[in-house]
Design a protein around this motif. Structure first.
Motif, PDB file in Angstrom:
ATOM      1  N   ARG A 200       0.960  -1.161   0.086  1.00  0.00           N
ATOM      2  CA  ARG A 200       0.001   0.108  -0.160  1.00  0.00           C
ATOM      3  C   ARG A 200       1.102   1.331   0.201  1.00  0.00           C
ATOM      4  O   ARG A 200       0.635   2.254  -0.681  1.00  0.00           O
ATOM      5  N   LYS A 204       0.815   4.159  -3.043  1.00  0.00           N
ATOM      6  CA  LYS A 204       0.624   5.612  -2.798  1.00  0.00           C
ATOM      7  C   LYS A 204       1.702   6.525  -2.980  1.00  0.00           C
ATOM      8  O   LYS A 204       1.548   7.548  -3.634  1.00  0.00           O
ATOM      9  N   GLU A 211      -6.307   1.678  -4.823  1.00  0.00           N
ATOM     10  CA  GLU A 211      -5.878   1.564  -3.529  1.00  0.00           C
ATOM     11  C   GLU A 211      -6.191   0.293  -2.872  1.00  0.00           C
ATOM     12  O   GLU A 211      -7.605  -0.137  -3.264  1.00  0.00           O
ATOM     13  N   GLN A 213      -8.094  -1.160   0.209  1.00  0.00           N
ATOM     14  CA  GLN A 213      -8.714  -0.832   1.454  1.00  0.00           C
ATOM     15  C   GLN A 213      -9.028  -2.133   2.175  1.00  0.00           C
ATOM     16  O   GLN A 213      -9.416  -3.107   1.880  1.00  0.00           O
TER      17      GLN A 213
END
Length: 225
Positions: A200, A204, A211, A213
């Protein structure tokens, strides 16, 4: 990608395993009907290499079991029986390919890759989502055409999430897919959390258009931003 070899010839099974592991596949094996049945009931595999003649039962019965369970595991039959009836039965029960022994390991590996491309990558070597391009053959990731280094587990997790982009991925299913039987040796899911955290962060930092989640208590979901 996780492969199951169902083959009672130990030497052949070991050679196939070594070849597939060199291609960075996660490989498990079963040597008889009962152990193979336990695995296909309990786990999901991207591809199953299935011998028809097994101690304790027939590989065709395992194909029927997969069909009854409504499982979508890709199956390549590898058999010494080169009969048209067996080929037709296997293909009619849902097998994706049929390879007669003896065969070259390089041909088997190529057929595995071909089956996986057809099912997961629509015949291509790569899959694109937003500004990401994942190359299954080279095991590379590009974001906005820039290469992003991933370790083996990070790549496997991302590819699994992209292939299942419209689904909520249960953490147990993710662990089984990426770590296979070895997940049973872990006391908790900390080994998943650390890999997901690093992945992640890389997504980013490189302005990925997707993304991962977390869904508390359940697992993860890939969303486009």
């Amino acid at each position: 990608m996780k492969i199951l070899i169902i083959e009672d010839e130990t030497e052949l099974s070991d050679v196939i395993r070594e070849s597939l592991e060199m291609e960075h596949f996660l490989v498990e094996s079963a040597e008889d009907y009962r152990s193979a049945l336990d695995k296909i009931i309990s786990f999901h595999y991207d591809c199953i290499l299935l011998d028809i003649m097994l101690p304790g039962g027939s590989g065709l019965d395992l194909l029927q079991e997969l069909k009854d369970l409504d499982k979508s595991d890709n199956v390549i039959i590898i058999s010494a029986k080169d009969s048209l009836d067996d080929k037709l039965k296997g293909l009619n029960l849902g097998a994706d390919d049929y390879l007669t022994k003896p065969f070259h390991i390089a041909e088997l590996t190529a057929r595995v890759k071909s089956v996986l491309r057809r099912k997961s990558f629509e015949g291509k070597n790569f899959i694109e989502l937003s500004n990401l391009k994942l190359d299954a053959g080279e095991r590379t990731l590009q974001i906005d055409n820039q290469p992003i280094p991933l370790n083996r587990k990070e790549f496997d997790i991302l590819m699994y999430m992209i292939v299942n982009k419209s689904r909520l991925v249960n953490k147990t299913a993710l662990a089984e897919h990426v770590w296979g039987d070895h997940m049973d040796e872990a006391d908790d899911y900390e080994f998943i959390y650390s890999q997901i955290k690093n992945l992640r962060k890389k997504l980013k930092e490189n302005n990925a258009g997707v993304e991962i989640q977390a869904v508390y208590g359940i697992g993860y979901k890939l969303v486009q931003l």
